[in-house]
Design an enzyme around this catalytic site. Structure first.
Site: not given
Length: 156
Positions: A30, A39
């Site tokens: 992550e 994202d």
């Protein structure tokens, strides 16, 4: 809830061994970004893959806030594997929770991965991880690497 209390609840839920495998796995894939960003599929995200309706573009967070969010998110996602009714090794728990953290409980629980695990085919379940490398309809190299790491951990 304090960071220490959250960690204690996680250890009680998934075990210290699973937690020791899970945290670095999720943190590595992550990454840690102390401000909000979108994202690859446009979801507003912060810190270590944290998403939620409270996030707005332009927010910033301290490393301590990011760590607290991570442990709270891991505690939340530790229940994602409750749909798998077979005993799991520490590596399988860590791999499947990381997967649930990334794709969500509903997708994990409705997946062939969960069906195979519940049928006792753990090798088949672990291998199913490699089918989940797309985001927004495109294969992402980072997801390929993450799934390979999850699969390896799952099979150990």
């Amino acid at each position: 809830m304090t960071d220490a209390t959250i960690k204690q609840r996680l250890i009680a839920k998934i075990g210290a061994g699973s937690l020791a495998l899970l945290v670095p796995l999720v943190m590595f894939f992550e990454g840690t970004v102390t401000k909000t960003y979108k994202d690859p599929i446009g979801v507003i995200t912060a810190c270590v893959g944290h998403t939620g309706p409270e996030l707005k573009i332009g927010q910033t967070f301290t490393p301590e806030q990011c760590q607290e969010m991570l442990y709270a998110d891991l505690l939340k996602h530790s229940s994602d594997i409750d749909c798998i009714k077979r005993p799991l090794t520490d590596g399988q728990k860590a791999a499947f929770i990381s997967f649930g953290f990334n794709v969500g409980k509903e997708k994990l629980c409705k997946s062939t991965l969960a069906k195979r695990a519940n049928a006792g085919d753990m090798v088949g379940a672990c291998n199913e991880l490699m089918r989940w490398t797309l985001a927004g309809g495109k294969e992402l190299p980072g997801l390929v690497k993450r799934r390979e790491a999850e699969r390896k951990l799952c099979l150990t």
